[in-house]
Design a protein around this motif. Structure first.
Motif, PDB file in Angstrom:
ATOM      1  N   VAL A  61       0.853  -1.173   0.000  1.00  0.00           N
ATOM      2  CA  VAL A  61       0.000   0.000   0.000  1.00  0.00           C
ATOM      3  C   VAL A  61       0.890   1.223   0.000  1.00  0.00           C
ATOM      4  O   VAL A  61       1.705   1.415   0.901  1.00  0.00           O
TER       5      VAL A  61
ATOM      6  N   LEU B  45      -6.115   1.344  -7.038  1.00  0.00           N
ATOM      7  CA  LEU B  45      -5.959  -0.024  -6.544  1.00  0.00           C
ATOM      8  C   LEU B  45      -5.368  -0.035  -5.139  1.00  0.00           C
ATOM      9  O   LEU B  45      -5.831  -0.771  -4.263  1.00  0.00           O
ATOM     10  N   LEU B  46      -4.354   0.769  -4.910  1.00  0.00           N
ATOM     11  CA  LEU B  46      -3.736   0.811  -3.588  1.00  0.00           C
ATOM     12  C   LEU B  46      -4.707   1.359  -2.545  1.00  0.00           C
ATOM     13  O   LEU B  46      -4.749   0.873  -1.408  1.00  0.00           O
TER      14      LEU B  46
ATOM     15  N   ASP C 149      -3.722   6.448  -5.924  1.00  0.00           N
ATOM     16  CA  ASP C 149      -3.799   5.300  -6.818  1.00  0.00           C
ATOM     17  C   ASP C 149      -5.029   4.469  -6.460  1.00  0.00           C
ATOM     18  O   ASP C 149      -5.194   4.068  -5.303  1.00  0.00           O
TER      19      ASP C 149
ATOM     20  N   ARG D 145       2.831  -2.167  -7.666  1.00  0.00           N
ATOM     21  CA  ARG D 145       3.038  -0.753  -7.369  1.00  0.00           C
ATOM     22  C   ARG D 145       1.800   0.119  -7.551  1.00  0.00           C
ATOM     23  O   ARG D 145       1.830   1.307  -7.217  1.00  0.00           O
ATOM     24  N   GLY D 146       0.748  -0.421  -8.135  1.00  0.00           N
ATOM     25  CA  GLY D 146      -0.469   0.362  -8.323  1.00  0.00           C
ATOM     26  C   GLY D 146      -0.777   0.602  -9.786  1.00  0.00           C
ATOM     27  O   GLY D 146       0.031   0.342 -10.677  1.00  0.00           O
ATOM     28  N   ARG D 147      -1.974   1.128 -10.032  1.00  0.00           N
ATOM     29  CA  ARG D 147      -2.414   1.362 -11.406  1.00  0.00           C
ATOM     30  C   ARG D 147      -1.607   2.447 -12.111  1.00  0.00           C
ATOM     31  O   ARG D 147      -1.353   2.367 -13.318  1.00  0.00           O
ATOM     32  N   ARG D 148      -1.217   3.511 -11.391  1.00  0.00           N
ATOM     33  CA  ARG D 148      -0.564   4.646 -12.040  1.00  0.00           C
ATOM     34  C   ARG D 148       0.737   4.248 -12.754  1.00  0.00           C
ATOM     35  O   ARG D 148       0.879   4.530 -13.954  1.00  0.00           O
TER      36      ARG D 148
ATOM     37  N   ASP E  49     -11.999  -0.191  -9.368  1.00  0.00           N
ATOM     38  CA  ASP E  49     -11.324  -0.600  -8.135  1.00  0.00           C
ATOM     39  C   ASP E  49     -12.041  -0.112  -6.878  1.00  0.00           C
ATOM     40  O   ASP E  49     -12.174  -0.845  -5.898  1.00  0.00           O
TER      41      ASP E  49
ATOM     42  N   SER F  12       1.011  -3.163 -11.915  1.00  0.00           N
ATOM     43  CA  SER F  12      -0.114  -2.641 -11.132  1.00  0.00           C
ATOM     44  C   SER F  12      -0.274  -3.416  -9.833  1.00  0.00           C
ATOM     45  O   SER F  12      -0.572  -2.840  -8.786  1.00  0.00           O
TER      46      SER F  12
ATOM     47  N   ARG G  98      -3.814  10.320  -8.673  1.00  0.00           N
ATOM     48  CA  ARG G  98      -3.475  10.272  -7.257  1.00  0.00           C
ATOM     49  C   ARG G  98      -4.738  10.595  -6.457  1.00  0.00           C
ATOM     50  O   ARG G  98      -5.385  11.609  -6.769  1.00  0.00           O
TER      51      ARG G  98
END
Length: 430
Positions: A4, A210-211, A208, A84-87, A139, A81, A206
């Motif tokens: 996260v 998913l996170l 993200d 580290r996340g979608r971005r 998400d 993703s 921002r």
């Protein structure tokens, strides 16, 4: 990995609804740009290959290569993703698509078909990333509203997707002034569009999604551990059957759509139509792929995924029959057939995506979605490659009718899989 990011602060966790609104706005902006990037490969990729090689039999190869590149990118974007996340995942995918566009332009200038095919493979990253973005929209969406969240992202592709093919003629003129072959002009727009989409996501996606969704889920789990009354608020998984069902819907839909779409510009070119006419038909097709998304999302959430999946099969069948029956000199009927083809694809993609998102838990969601999109891309590559071979061996109407027949398998197979749990439960009771 389920890390996260620091962006998922307690303040943001307390207001996921506000975060979702911002995320959707940023995704919409990036999808408008990336939609224009999609147009080049669909509109002139096959024509470039035909012009370089002097044969129609391999005209489906560009579509196969860019969808194969899409498959590889789907894995990469899904894994990035997940970790580290979608971005960072989406940004990397769009930048790769921009590099592929530059490679196609270089290949056209050098008249090098090998470089063209390699560049189209890399260019396919943009297509995969454009599709992966739909998952980012869902998400943070609650169950029962996920199809509408997916559709909000998909519909944003319409503006760029419709405008892009219709820029083929002016882009070609500009390319000639720059010393670039006419057909490669649209890839100049494509490269710029993908690069700008990456910039928008890198700067503004921002928190993200998913996170943040993982952080929200973890907070709910912590609440459930201390207060059993909140346990029902946590997300649940429906099991492997849902993944298979959702994947099947999207795989068959993609196979039929890509096969017919790929050879339509070539079919029109062989009947004397201009690049502008082909661009108009493909623009209408792409519009039908994405523009109905808000309505489709509402229909899926309101009436259920299986009913819209069935509607997808019926619509694709109608598209195949009409494309086969349409005279080669009728732009109107071909445009109508391609519009139905796009609509059937939209029904299948939104309903299939909703099935996958409802089924897969957050802990493995991005990775699983990437794997599913690999299967979709492979289906597209198969359809694109086989379409040129089949048209060379038989005819465009035969290809269209075959696609329509496969759409019946979509409907029957999906319904059969949906009934399996009921059959199993009945057998168990006996």
């Amino acid at each position: 990995m389920t890390n996260v990011a620091p962006a998922a602060t307690p303040g943001l966790i307390s207001d996921p609804v506000h975060a979702q609104q911002r995320i959707l706005r940023v995704l919409v902006a990036s999808q408008i740009l990336s939609g224009a990037g999609l147009a080049a490969g669909v509109t002139v990729g096959a024509l470039l290959a035909q012009d370089m090689l002097g044969t129609t039999s391999l005209a489906g190869l560009p579509s196969a290569l860019l969808t194969a590149g899409s498959a590889l990118t789907a894995i990469a974007v899904g894994r990035i993703s997940q970790a580290r996340g979608r971005r960072p995942g989406l940004t990397t995918g769009y930048l790769t698509g921009a590099i592929g566009s530059a490679g196609v332009i270089t290949a056209a200038v050098l008249d090098n078909p090998v470089l063209l095919f390699i560049a189209l493979f890399v260019y396919g990253a943009g297509t995969a990333t454009n599709l992966q973005a739909r998952y980012a929209g869902a998400d943070l969406a609650p169950p029962g509203h996920r199809a509408r969240a997916v559709s909000s992202v998909l519909v944003a592709t319409t503006l760029g997707g419709v405008a892009g093919p219709n820029l083929a003629a002016p882009a070609g003129t500009l390319a000639e002034h720059l010393g670039i072959p006419h057909l490669a002009g649209l890839f100049v727009i494509s490269g710029a569009a993908y690069a700008l989409a990456a910039l928008v996501l890198a700067l503004w996606l921002r928190p993200d999604p998913l996170l943040l969704a993982r952080a929200v889920a973890q907070a709910k789990q912590a609440d459930a551990a201390t207060d059993p009354a909140t346990a029902n608020d946590t997300d649940s998984s429906e099991g492997r059957g849902g993944v298979v069902l959702g994947a099947l819907v999207m795989i068959l839909t993609q196979l039929v759509m890509v096969a017919i779409m790929t050879m339509t510009p070539v079919h029109m070119h062989d009947h004397g139509h201009s690049t502008a006419a082909s661009g108009l038909v493909i623009g209408i097709h792409i519009g039908a792929m994405y523009l109905p998304s808000p309505v489709t999302g509402w229909l899926v959430d309101r009436y259920g995924q299986m009913k819209i999946t069935t509607a997808s099969g019926i619509t694709l069948l109608a598209a195949g029959i009409l494309a086969a029956a349409a005279p080669g000199d009728s732009v109107f009927l071909l445009a109508l057939a391609l519009a139905l083809l796009g609509l059937g694809w939209n029904f299948g993609l939104v309903s299939g995506t909703a099935i996958i998102t409802d089924t897969v838990p957050l802990a493995t969601r991005a990775k699983t979605q990437g794997v599913v999109d690999v299967s979709i891309a492979i289906a597209g590559a198969t359809g694109g490659m086989a379409s040129g071979i089949m048209v060379a061996a038989t005819s465009y109407p035969a290809l269209a009718l075959t696609g329509g027949a496969l759409s019946l398998a979509l409907t029957g197979g999906a319904l059969s899989l949906a009934l399996l749990p009921v059959v199993a439960a009945t057998a168990y009771r006996r």
